[in-house]
Design a protein around this motif. Structure first.
Motif, short mmCIF file in Angstrom:
data_model
loop_
_atom_site.label_atom_id
_atom_site.label_comp_id
_atom_site.label_asym_id
_atom_site.label_seq_id
_atom_site.Cartn_x
_atom_site.Cartn_y
_atom_site.Cartn_z
N UNK A 35 0.84 -1.20 0.00
CA UNK A 35 0.00 0.00 0.00
C UNK A 35 0.87 1.25 0.00
N UNK A 36 1.93 1.24 0.78
CA UNK A 36 2.83 2.40 0.83
C UNK A 36 3.46 2.66 -0.53
N UNK A 37 3.92 1.60 -1.20
CA UNK A 37 4.54 1.80 -2.52
C UNK A 37 3.51 2.25 -3.55
N UNK A 38 2.29 1.72 -3.48
CA UNK A 38 1.24 2.15 -4.41
C UNK A 38 0.88 3.62 -4.20
N UNK A 39 0.71 4.03 -2.97
CA UNK A 39 0.28 5.40 -2.69
C UNK A 39 1.38 6.43 -2.93
N UNK A 40 2.63 6.02 -2.93
CA UNK A 40 3.73 6.97 -3.15
C UNK A 40 4.25 6.91 -4.58
N UNK A 41 3.62 6.13 -5.44
CA UNK A 41 4.08 6.07 -6.83
C UNK A 41 3.72 7.38 -7.55
N UNK A 42 4.52 7.72 -8.53
CA UNK A 42 4.29 8.97 -9.28
C UNK A 42 2.97 8.93 -10.01
N UNK A 43 2.61 7.75 -10.53
CA UNK A 43 1.36 7.64 -11.27
C UNK A 43 0.16 7.89 -10.36
N UNK A 44 0.16 7.31 -9.17
CA UNK A 44 -0.96 7.49 -8.25
C UNK A 44 -1.08 8.94 -7.81
N UNK A 45 0.04 9.55 -7.50
CA UNK A 45 0.02 10.94 -7.04
C UNK A 45 -0.44 11.88 -8.15
N UNK A 46 0.00 11.62 -9.39
CA UNK A 46 -0.35 12.50 -10.50
C UNK A 46 -1.79 12.32 -10.97
N UNK A 47 -2.43 11.22 -10.63
CA UNK A 47 -3.81 11.01 -11.09
C UNK A 47 -4.78 11.11 -9.93
N UNK A 48 -4.86 10.07 -9.14
CA UNK A 48 -5.83 10.04 -8.04
C UNK A 48 -5.50 11.05 -6.96
N UNK A 49 -4.23 11.29 -6.73
CA UNK A 49 -3.84 12.25 -5.71
C UNK A 49 -4.30 13.66 -6.02
N UNK A 50 -4.12 14.07 -7.28
CA UNK A 50 -4.55 15.42 -7.67
C UNK A 50 -6.07 15.56 -7.64
N UNK A 51 -6.77 14.51 -8.07
CA UNK A 51 -8.23 14.57 -8.04
C UNK A 51 -8.73 14.65 -6.60
N UNK A 52 -8.13 13.85 -5.71
CA UNK A 52 -8.53 13.88 -4.29
C UNK A 52 -8.20 15.24 -3.66
N UNK A 53 -7.04 15.78 -3.98
CA UNK A 53 -6.66 17.09 -3.44
C UNK A 53 -7.61 18.18 -3.95
N UNK A 54 -8.03 18.04 -5.19
CA UNK A 54 -9.01 18.99 -5.74
C UNK A 54 -10.32 18.92 -4.98
N UNK A 55 -10.78 17.73 -4.68
CA UNK A 55 -12.03 17.60 -3.93
C UNK A 55 -11.90 18.13 -2.50
N UNK A 56 -10.73 17.99 -1.92
CA UNK A 56 -10.50 18.56 -0.58
C UNK A 56 -10.59 20.09 -0.65
N UNK A 57 -9.99 20.67 -1.69
CA UNK A 57 -10.09 22.12 -1.86
C UNK A 57 -11.54 22.56 -2.02
N UNK A 58 -12.33 21.76 -2.73
CA UNK A 58 -13.75 22.11 -2.89
C UNK A 58 -14.49 22.04 -1.56
N UNK A 59 -14.10 21.12 -0.69
CA UNK A 59 -14.74 21.05 0.63
C UNK A 59 -14.30 22.18 1.55
N UNK A 60 -13.09 22.68 1.35
CA UNK A 60 -12.55 23.74 2.19
C UNK A 60 -13.04 25.12 1.73
#
Length: 117
Positions: A35-60
């Motif tokens: 799980x740690x290697x999956x969540x810290x991969x560049x692909x995960x951060x550049x796709x799902x990470x940015x979308x999740x961060x965007x949704x957090x900004x919308x909640x804030x």
């Protein structure tokens, strides 16, 4: 400060975070490392990470009531969807299915950008 927005933020982030933490604690050592290697991969951060961060900004955004947070959210989700579409195209076994996925992503992005304006 908007109390409803704070409650919504706590509920929409707190409950999933607690559930993920609880499941993470149940995992074996090998699963945790995976799980740690999956969540810290560049692909995960550049796709799902940015979308999740965007949704957090919308909640804030309703808490601080500033429009530039929506703009940051729109930029992040746009970039995340573009990178996700690029990876979908590269890794697709059938380019026809990839095109359908990319078109649906573009439609979803257009609806999202229309909804936040």
């Amino acid at each position: 400060m908007n109390t409803d927005a704070i409650v919504r933020l706590v509920l929409m982030l707190g409950i999933p975070a607690f559930m993920m933490w609880r499941e993470y604690k149940k995992m074996s050592k090998e699963e945790r490392n995976e799980v740690k290697t999956d969540f810290t991969s560049k692909r995960f951060i550049a796709t799902y990470g940015l979308v999740a961060l965007s949704l957090i900004f919308l909640l804030v955004e309703p808490i601080f009531e500033t429009t530039w947070v929506k703009v940051i959210s729109a930029v992040l989700i746009s970039f995340g969807m573009i990178v996700s579409s690029f990876f979908t195209w590269l890794n697709a076994s059938s380019k026809c299915k990839a095109v359908l996925g990319i078109i649906s992503s573009i439609i979803a992005l257009a609806i999202f950008l229309w909804a936040i304006t």
